[in-house]
Scaffold this motif. Sequence first.
Motif, PDB file in Angstrom:
ATOM      1  N   GLN A 124      29.011  35.276  33.708  1.00 21.59           N
ATOM      2  CA  GLN A 124      29.189  34.876  35.102  1.00 21.59           C
ATOM      3  C   GLN A 124      30.057  35.883  35.847  1.00 21.59           C
ATOM      4  O   GLN A 124      29.801  36.193  37.011  1.00 21.59           O
ATOM      5  CB  GLN A 124      29.815  33.488  35.185  1.00 21.59           C
ATOM      6  CG  GLN A 124      30.053  32.999  36.607  1.00 21.59           C
ATOM      7  CD  GLN A 124      28.779  32.930  37.425  1.00 21.59           C
ATOM      8  OE1 GLN A 124      27.863  32.185  37.100  1.00 21.59           O
ATOM      9  NE2 GLN A 124      28.700  33.710  38.506  1.00 21.59           N
ATOM     10  N   TYR A 125      31.070  36.403  35.184  1.00 18.09           N
ATOM     11  CA  TYR A 125      31.902  37.432  35.810  1.00 18.09           C
ATOM     12  C   TYR A 125      31.049  38.652  36.150  1.00 18.09           C
ATOM     13  O   TYR A 125      31.140  39.201  37.256  1.00 18.09           O
ATOM     14  CB  TYR A 125      33.042  37.825  34.873  1.00 18.09           C
ATOM     15  CG  TYR A 125      33.896  38.964  35.392  1.00 18.09           C
ATOM     16  CD1 TYR A 125      35.046  38.717  36.124  1.00 18.09           C
ATOM     17  CD2 TYR A 125      33.541  40.297  35.153  1.00 18.09           C
ATOM     18  CE1 TYR A 125      35.831  39.760  36.603  1.00 18.09           C
ATOM     19  CE2 TYR A 125      34.311  41.345  35.631  1.00 18.09           C
ATOM     20  CZ  TYR A 125      35.453  41.067  36.355  1.00 18.09           C
ATOM     21  OH  TYR A 125      36.216  42.101  36.845  1.00 18.09           O
ATOM     22  N   LEU A 126      30.223  39.088  35.201  1.00 15.53           N
ATOM     23  CA  LEU A 126      29.365  40.245  35.449  1.00 15.53           C
ATOM     24  C   LEU A 126      28.440  39.981  36.632  1.00 15.53           C
ATOM     25  O   LEU A 126      28.255  40.843  37.500  1.00 15.53           O
ATOM     26  CB  LEU A 126      28.545  40.569  34.200  1.00 15.53           C
ATOM     27  CG  LEU A 126      29.337  41.015  32.963  1.00 15.53           C
ATOM     28  CD1 LEU A 126      28.402  41.148  31.766  1.00 15.53           C
ATOM     29  CD2 LEU A 126      30.066  42.325  33.221  1.00 15.53           C
ATOM     30  N   ARG A 127      27.873  38.794  36.682  1.00 10.67           N
ATOM     31  CA  ARG A 127      26.975  38.448  37.784  1.00 10.67           C
ATOM     32  C   ARG A 127      27.723  38.476  39.116  1.00 10.67           C
ATOM     33  O   ARG A 127      27.219  39.001  40.116  1.00 10.67           O
ATOM     34  CB  ARG A 127      26.367  37.062  37.544  1.00 10.67           C
ATOM     35  CG  ARG A 127      25.450  36.602  38.677  1.00 10.67           C
ATOM     36  CD  ARG A 127      24.855  35.223  38.414  1.00 10.67           C
ATOM     37  NE  ARG A 127      24.057  34.797  39.551  1.00 10.67           N
ATOM     38  CZ  ARG A 127      22.789  35.132  39.742  1.00 10.67           C
ATOM     39  NH1 ARG A 127      22.176  35.904  38.862  1.00 10.67           N
ATOM     40  NH2 ARG A 127      22.128  34.714  40.800  1.00 10.67           N
ATOM     41  N   THR A 128      28.916  37.911  39.123  1.00  7.64           N
ATOM     42  CA  THR A 128      29.699  37.876  40.358  1.00  7.64           C
ATOM     43  C   THR A 128      29.993  39.284  40.859  1.00  7.64           C
ATOM     44  O   THR A 128      29.863  39.576  42.054  1.00  7.64           O
ATOM     45  CB  THR A 128      31.010  37.108  40.140  1.00  7.64           C
ATOM     46  OG1 THR A 128      30.712  35.775  39.701  1.00  7.64           O
ATOM     47  CG2 THR A 128      31.821  37.036  41.422  1.00  7.64           C
ATOM     48  N   VAL A 129      30.372  40.175  39.954  1.00 13.47           N
ATOM     49  CA  VAL A 129      30.690  41.546  40.358  1.00 13.47           C
ATOM     50  C   VAL A 129      29.443  42.282  40.840  1.00 13.47           C
ATOM     51  O   VAL A 129      29.501  43.061  41.799  1.00 13.47           O
ATOM     52  CB  VAL A 129      31.364  42.306  39.202  1.00 13.47           C
ATOM     53  CG1 VAL A 129      31.524  43.779  39.544  1.00 13.47           C
ATOM     54  CG2 VAL A 129      32.729  41.699  38.894  1.00 13.47           C
ATOM     55  N   VAL A 130      28.308  42.044  40.192  1.00 12.79           N
ATOM     56  CA  VAL A 130      27.067  42.673  40.649  1.00 12.79           C
ATOM     57  C   VAL A 130      26.745  42.230  42.079  1.00 12.79           C
ATOM     58  O   VAL A 130      26.301  43.030  42.912  1.00 12.79           O
ATOM     59  CB  VAL A 130      25.897  42.328  39.703  1.00 12.79           C
ATOM     60  CG1 VAL A 130      24.563  42.759  40.312  1.00 12.79           C
ATOM     61  CG2 VAL A 130      26.088  43.007  38.347  1.00 12.79           C
ATOM     62  N   ILE A 131      27.008  40.962  42.381  1.00 12.92           N
ATOM     63  CA  ILE A 131      26.690  40.441  43.717  1.00 12.92           C
ATOM     64  C   ILE A 131      27.699  40.907  44.758  1.00 12.92           C
ATOM     65  O   ILE A 131      27.321  41.445  45.805  1.00 12.92           O
ATOM     66  CB  ILE A 131      26.638  38.900  43.699  1.00 12.92           C
ATOM     67  CG1 ILE A 131      25.481  38.411  42.824  1.00 12.92           C
ATOM     68  CG2 ILE A 131      26.479  38.352  45.129  1.00 12.92           C
ATOM     69  CD1 ILE A 131      25.465  36.907  42.609  1.00 12.92           C
ATOM     70  N   ILE A 132      28.981  40.702  44.490  1.00 11.50           N
ATOM     71  CA  ILE A 132      29.983  40.960  45.535  1.00 11.50           C
ATOM     72  C   ILE A 132      30.510  42.383  45.520  1.00 11.50           C
ATOM     73  O   ILE A 132      31.113  42.836  46.495  1.00 11.50           O
ATOM     74  CB  ILE A 132      31.163  39.978  45.440  1.00 11.50           C
ATOM     75  CG1 ILE A 132      32.084  40.322  44.259  1.00 11.50           C
ATOM     76  CG2 ILE A 132      30.677  38.543  45.331  1.00 11.50           C
ATOM     77  CD1 ILE A 132      33.362  39.515  44.228  1.00 11.50           C
ATOM     78  N   GLY A 133      30.274  43.118  44.409  1.00 14.70           N
ATOM     79  CA  GLY A 133      30.833  44.453  44.297  1.00 14.70           C
ATOM     80  C   GLY A 133      32.345  44.401  44.160  1.00 14.70           C
ATOM     81  O   GLY A 133      32.934  43.354  43.912  1.00 14.70           O
ATOM     82  N   ARG A 134      32.968  45.534  44.340  1.00 17.62           N
ATOM     83  CA  ARG A 134      34.427  45.630  44.433  1.00 17.62           C
ATOM     84  C   ARG A 134      34.724  46.572  45.595  1.00 17.62           C
ATOM     85  O   ARG A 134      35.042  47.751  45.398  1.00 17.62           O
ATOM     86  CB  ARG A 134      35.038  46.152  43.135  1.00 17.62           C
ATOM     87  CG  ARG A 134      34.992  45.203  41.957  1.00 17.62           C
ATOM     88  CD  ARG A 134      35.738  43.901  42.206  1.00 17.62           C
ATOM     89  NE  ARG A 134      37.145  44.108  42.487  1.00 17.62           N
ATOM     90  CZ  ARG A 134      38.110  44.083  41.553  1.00 17.62           C
ATOM     91  NH1 ARG A 134      37.802  43.852  40.288  1.00 17.62           N
ATOM     92  NH2 ARG A 134      39.371  44.263  41.889  1.00 17.62           N
TER      93      ARG A 134
END
Length: 244
Positions: free
Chosen positions: A180-190
């Motif tokens: 889920q963390y990986l998915r969140t970062v893929v979506i929102i970026g940094r």
Amino acid sequence: MNRWCIAFVVSAAMLGSACSHSPGRPAADSAVIPPNEVMDFQTLYARNCSACHGRNGKGGAAIPLSDPVFLAIIGNPVIRRTAAIGVPGTPMPAFAQSAGGMLTDEQIDAIVAGIRSWAKPELFGGEVLPAYSATEPGDAHRGVEAYGTYCAKCHGPDGRGGSNAGSIVDGSYLALTSNQYLRTVVIIGRPELGAPDWRNNVPGRSMSPEDISNVVAWLASQRPQFPGPPSLNPSVGTATRTIP
């Protein structure tokens, strides 16, 4: 009342006044609030969240909680559950007393409300956003192609780092992150680190829901079964991995 009585009363009043303002005497409003009664969001966030998520919800090592995209795709129940019970197998601990943490249910609610106050829904209008959680599992094989299209430019063709970003297939990194963390970062970026969200990896071409899930599946497939530095097992003479 004779003059001796008057003098005594005046002296007593002056003495009492002096004692109430004597050096080192705590002021009436200086009482320390017990930790379980602190309800101010800024105080709770600074003490419990900012070390990982950064001051004001950005600039830390973990998910930027004030990111507008993040707050647009995640619901309060998920924020509350994550804050309360943590994410097992990752550095995210449980904060609720019921799960072994230090915060009351009311304090957890105050943190959730404070994080939600950072949201900026007006930025998205009627835009269709990716789902926070995947509805279908991704395909790691198709994820190779999606990764090459949207991610390789910065992270390198094999994910081990490029000219603009570091490795995202590092075993230790993947061992410390959930899917889920990986998915969140893929979506929102940094954004604060120069990593774009799902709309801006390729100009004019957003990642589809399938692209997002497939990239996450490919990244997850790179996670080692036994994370940690290699060590030699003298009994069998082969390299093994030691679980920290």
